[in-house]
Enzyme design. Sequence first.
Site, short mmCIF file in Angstrom:
data_model
loop_
_atom_site.label_atom_id
_atom_site.label_comp_id
_atom_site.label_asym_id
_atom_site.label_seq_id
_atom_site.Cartn_x
_atom_site.Cartn_y
_atom_site.Cartn_z
N ALA A 9 109.22 3.78 51.55
CA ALA A 9 108.47 4.04 50.32
C ALA A 9 107.98 5.49 50.27
O ALA A 9 107.99 6.12 49.21
CB ALA A 9 107.30 3.07 50.20
N GLY A 14 111.00 7.39 49.23
CA GLY A 14 111.31 7.06 47.84
C GLY A 14 110.33 7.67 46.86
O GLY A 14 110.71 8.11 45.78
N ASP A 15 109.06 7.70 47.24
CA ASP A 15 108.03 8.32 46.40
C ASP A 15 108.32 9.81 46.23
O ASP A 15 108.26 10.33 45.11
CB ASP A 15 106.66 8.11 47.03
CG ASP A 15 105.55 8.79 46.25
OD1 ASP A 15 105.36 8.46 45.06
OD2 ASP A 15 104.87 9.66 46.83
N ALA A 16 108.67 10.47 47.32
CA ALA A 16 108.99 11.90 47.25
C ALA A 16 110.21 12.14 46.36
O ALA A 16 110.22 13.06 45.52
CB ALA A 16 109.24 12.46 48.65
#
Length: 161
Positions: free
Chosen positions: A40, A43-45
Amino acid sequence: MKFGQFKLLVDMMFTPDGAGGVLQRYREMDARRMNPLVLAYVGDAYFHLFVRTRLLSYEQAKVQALHSFSAQIVSAVWQARAYQGIEAMLTEEERAIYRRGRNAKSHAPRSASVAEYHASTGFEALLGTLYLSERNERLYELAEASFQVISKAMMQEIHKK
């Protein structure tokens, strides 16, 4: 960050290789074995960068507006809505990755409900897995579909008020 904390992190992360460089701890990154919160994090980045780049199609001069708007788009609330919008597009394997991220133990911020936060964590874990697995076409397809879901929902939200 205080110097002592910085020093602790450097010592924890980096090991000298004896030739002036730094030893790598891992040779490969197997997304299937990684902690879902790490997926996550990646994925957030990725989604942050995707959204920031995508917003350049609409605005290229006002950095503060770009920053504020991109922060809104990548919030847990909107990512949870994005997942709902793309869920039908996902394979069973991708849904399993999402569930693994959604079910990871974490603490929700005040800005989102617990359900929204967990849904956004699952969404980010899915993107992180695709990124680390170098499934770039699928990653772009889902990120673009998510951006479209969010932008349409935002337009509907402001026009119903």
